[in-house]
Design a protein around this motif. Structure first.
Motif, short mmCIF file in Angstrom:
data_model
loop_
_atom_site.label_atom_id
_atom_site.label_comp_id
_atom_site.label_asym_id
_atom_site.label_seq_id
_atom_site.Cartn_x
_atom_site.Cartn_y
_atom_site.Cartn_z
N VAL A 4 0.85 -1.18 0.00
CA VAL A 4 0.00 0.00 0.00
C VAL A 4 0.89 1.23 0.00
CG1 VAL A 4 -1.66 1.31 1.39
CG2 VAL A 4 -1.85 -1.18 1.26
N PRO A 35 -3.99 -3.74 -6.25
CA PRO A 35 -3.87 -4.90 -5.35
C PRO A 35 -3.97 -6.26 -6.04
CG PRO A 35 -5.96 -3.77 -4.99
CD PRO A 35 -5.16 -2.92 -5.94
N GLU A 84 0.57 -4.45 3.50
CA GLU A 84 -0.78 -4.13 3.96
C GLU A 84 -0.98 -4.29 5.46
OE1 GLU A 84 -5.28 -4.93 2.38
OE2 GLU A 84 -3.82 -6.54 2.14
N VAL A 117 0.83 -1.19 7.64
CA VAL A 117 0.55 0.23 7.46
C VAL A 117 0.35 0.87 8.83
CG1 VAL A 117 -1.06 1.92 6.47
CG2 VAL A 117 -0.53 -0.17 5.20
N THR A 126 -3.87 3.97 7.88
CA THR A 126 -4.67 2.82 7.45
C THR A 126 -5.76 3.18 6.44
OG1 THR A 126 -6.04 2.94 9.44
CG2 THR A 126 -4.22 1.36 9.46
N THR A 181 -5.12 2.23 2.76
CA THR A 181 -5.33 0.89 2.22
C THR A 181 -6.61 0.89 1.38
OG1 THR A 181 -4.23 -0.09 4.13
CG2 THR A 181 -5.66 -1.54 2.84
N ASN A 196 -6.16 2.96 -1.91
CA ASN A 196 -5.53 2.25 -3.01
C ASN A 196 -6.54 1.38 -3.74
OD1 ASN A 196 -2.18 2.12 -3.22
ND2 ASN A 196 -2.97 3.03 -1.36
#
Length: 108
Positions: free
Chosen positions: A4, A37, A58, A61, A66, A69, A72
């Motif tokens: 991430v 991802p 991931e 992070v 967070t 995530t 993304n």
């Protein structure tokens, strides 16, 4: 699981990670870079070359980042999994969390 890219990348977009990625899964948004991802093979080549340490596995992070995530993942809701950033080129859009951030300054 995947890698991430978090807030330190916003308004920097160094692109060293793009050059290191063997599967071309790092895409350019308007203000930051994003890792697709489904295309990421979890090799980790991108992480050590990031000059601002914005790339995390991931599960690693930091708590304050967070939400990136999800950012993304959100970036690819429209784009999908096109099979490589080089064929898509830079996008002018970003995830919602990025668009509301004030400009970020980086000391280089």
């Amino acid at each position: 699981m995947t890698y991430v890219i978090a807030q330190p990348c916003v308004d920097l977009k160094d692109k060293s990670c793009i050059e290191e990625c063997p599967v071309d899964c790092i895409y350019e948004g308007g203000r930051m870079l994003y890792i697709q991802p489904d295309e990421c093979v979890d090799c980790g080549a991108c992480e050590p070359v990031c000059p601002v340490e914005a790339i995390f596995y991931e599960d690693d992070v930091p708590t304050e980042w967070t939400p990136f995530t999800s950012a993304n993942v959100e970036f690819f809701e429209v784009l999908g999994s096109p099979g490589g950033a080089a064929r898509v080129g830079a996008a002018e859009r970003d995830a919602a969390i990025v668009t509301v951030l004030p400009p970020q300054e980086h000391n280089e």
